[in-house]
Design a protein around this motif. Structure first.
Motif, PDB file in Angstrom:
ATOM      1  N   SER A 135      -2.170   3.095  -4.464  1.00 50.60           N
ATOM      2  CA  SER A 135      -1.583   3.340  -3.134  1.00 50.60           C
ATOM      3  C   SER A 135      -2.075   2.400  -2.031  1.00 50.60           C
ATOM      4  CB  SER A 135      -1.816   4.798  -2.704  1.00 50.60           C
ATOM      5  OG  SER A 135      -1.061   5.673  -3.508  1.00 50.60           O
ATOM      6  N   GLU A 195       3.378   8.676  -3.541  1.00 54.47           N
ATOM      7  CA  GLU A 195       2.243   8.531  -2.623  1.00 54.47           C
ATOM      8  C   GLU A 195       1.061   9.336  -3.149  1.00 54.47           C
ATOM      9  OE1 GLU A 195       0.800   6.744   0.678  1.00 54.47           O
ATOM     10  OE2 GLU A 195       2.970   6.936   0.638  1.00 54.47           O
ATOM     11  N   GLN A 196      -0.134   8.768  -2.980  1.00 53.93           N
ATOM     12  CA  GLN A 196      -1.362   9.478  -3.357  1.00 53.93           C
ATOM     13  C   GLN A 196      -2.188   9.704  -2.086  1.00 53.93           C
ATOM     14  OE1 GLN A 196      -3.158   8.133  -7.267  1.00 53.93           O
ATOM     15  NE2 GLN A 196      -1.840   6.368  -6.857  1.00 53.93           N
ATOM     16  N   PRO A 197      -1.917  10.795  -1.379  1.00 52.44           N
ATOM     17  CA  PRO A 197      -2.539  11.018  -0.067  1.00 52.44           C
ATOM     18  C   PRO A 197      -4.053  11.107  -0.111  1.00 52.44           C
ATOM     19  CG  PRO A 197      -1.449  13.006  -0.853  1.00 52.44           C
ATOM     20  CD  PRO A 197      -1.028  11.899  -1.766  1.00 52.44           C
ATOM     21  N   GLU A 198      -4.611  11.380  -1.287  1.00 48.97           N
ATOM     22  CA  GLU A 198      -6.067  11.487  -1.365  1.00 48.97           C
ATOM     23  C   GLU A 198      -6.745  10.115  -1.286  1.00 48.97           C
ATOM     24  OE1 GLU A 198      -4.637  11.088  -5.645  1.00 48.97           O
ATOM     25  OE2 GLU A 198      -3.949  11.991  -3.773  1.00 48.97           O
ATOM     26  N   LEU A 199      -5.952   9.046  -1.425  1.00 46.27           N
ATOM     27  CA  LEU A 199      -6.506   7.695  -1.333  1.00 46.27           C
ATOM     28  C   LEU A 199      -6.255   7.143   0.068  1.00 46.27           C
ATOM     29  CD1 LEU A 199      -5.333   6.259  -4.776  1.00 46.27           C
ATOM     30  CD2 LEU A 199      -7.600   7.096  -4.159  1.00 46.27           C
ATOM     31  N   ASN A 200      -7.287   7.047   0.847  1.00 42.77           N
ATOM     32  CA  ASN A 200      -7.192   6.573   2.232  1.00 42.77           C
ATOM     33  C   ASN A 200      -7.851   5.203   2.331  1.00 42.77           C
ATOM     34  OD1 ASN A 200      -7.160   6.125   4.949  1.00 42.77           O
ATOM     35  ND2 ASN A 200      -8.214   8.005   5.525  1.00 42.77           N
ATOM     36  N   TRP A 201      -7.022   4.166   2.558  1.00 39.33           N
ATOM     37  CA  TRP A 201      -7.517   2.797   2.603  1.00 39.33           C
ATOM     38  C   TRP A 201      -7.707   2.287   4.030  1.00 39.33           C
ATOM     39  CZ3 TRP A 201      -9.497   0.814  -1.648  1.00 39.33           C
ATOM     40  CH2 TRP A 201      -9.094   1.356  -2.875  1.00 39.33           C
ATOM     41  N   GLU A 202      -7.663   3.180   5.016  1.00 40.49           N
ATOM     42  CA  GLU A 202      -7.925   2.752   6.385  1.00 40.49           C
ATOM     43  C   GLU A 202      -9.379   2.286   6.519  1.00 40.49           C
ATOM     44  OE1 GLU A 202      -5.809   2.464   8.933  1.00 40.49           O
ATOM     45  OE2 GLU A 202      -4.244   2.974   7.463  1.00 40.49           O
ATOM     46  N   LYS A 204     -13.105   1.759   7.495  1.00 30.31           N
ATOM     47  CA  LYS A 204     -14.133   2.659   8.026  1.00 30.31           C
ATOM     48  C   LYS A 204     -15.210   1.836   8.734  1.00 30.31           C
ATOM     49  CE  LYS A 204     -12.366   6.346   6.017  1.00 30.31           C
ATOM     50  NZ  LYS A 204     -11.258   5.735   5.308  1.00 30.31           N
TER      51      LYS A 204
END
Length: 207
Positions: A135, A195-202, A204
């Motif tokens: 994702s 979509e894989q909402p558990e993967l957050n690539w924003e 940090k």
């Protein structure tokens, strides 16, 4: 030419094409690259690619440029002598390394197409497939299987699915096509992975 900001944007409707800096041993590979350039422009797309002027990269870029399409090339400084560099083909950007090259191409692409190529092309294709499966992006990935060049890769993906190393629902993350026209048409009909909402690539903040 610029070594800083890239002016291209998603509004330019650019397709990122991965391909070799050699012609290959059969004229069919050059023919397919040149035809793909025409089909991209006819379909309303421009090109973002590795910036080279030799091999399939050069034939493709010249075809798009001569067809009045937008060309955005991204090349590391170190490869200018190895792959050729010509800022008369469009907007050409020099970057510092391969990671920056691939990141910028992905950022400005609306879809990806792989033509035949060597280790670099295979690495780029497999990485962009991997990014889709986790994702990082949800853009179409098309493999132009000219002359059956990628038939072994398609078989390898099937084998990996059968062996339990690739999930069944990710088997068709890359769509294989036989002709440039089919490849461009497949962009619009592509079905992205869920979509894989558990993967957050924003990004940090570093601790």
């Amino acid at each position: 030419m610029t070594t800083a900001a890239i002016n291209g944007s998603k509004g330019d409707n650019l397709v990122c094409v991965f391909c070799g800096s050699s012609d290959g041993n059969d004229p069919v590979y050059v023919d397919a690259a040149m035809e793909l350039g025409k089909e991209l422009v006819s379909g309303g797309y421009g090109l973002v690619y590795g910036g080279g002027t030799w091999g399939l990269m050069g034939h493709l870029a010249r075809s798009v440029h001569e067809s009045k399409g937008k060309v955005l090339g991204v090349m590391p400084h170190a490869l200018t002598n190895l792959e050729g560099f010509d800022d008369n083909l469009g907007e050409m950007v020099l970057v510092n390394n391969m990671h920056e090259r691939k990141s910028k191409m992905e950022k400005h692409a609306t879809a990806f197409i792989a033509l035949p190529g060597g280790f670099g092309t295979l690495e780029e294709l497999l990485e962009i497939i991997t990014w889709s499966t986790i994702s990082i992006h949800h853009k179409p990935i098309i493999v132009l299987d000219t002359n059956g060049y990628y038939s072994a890769l398609r078989d390898m993906i099937t084998k990996a699915v059968d062996a339990g190393f690739i999930a069944q629902d990710k088997k068709n993350v890359a769509v294989f096509c036989s002709t440039p026209a089919e490849a461009v048409a497949a962009i619009k009909s592509y079905t992205p992975l869920p979509e894989q909402p558990e993967l957050n690539w924003e990004p940090k903040v570093s601790v």
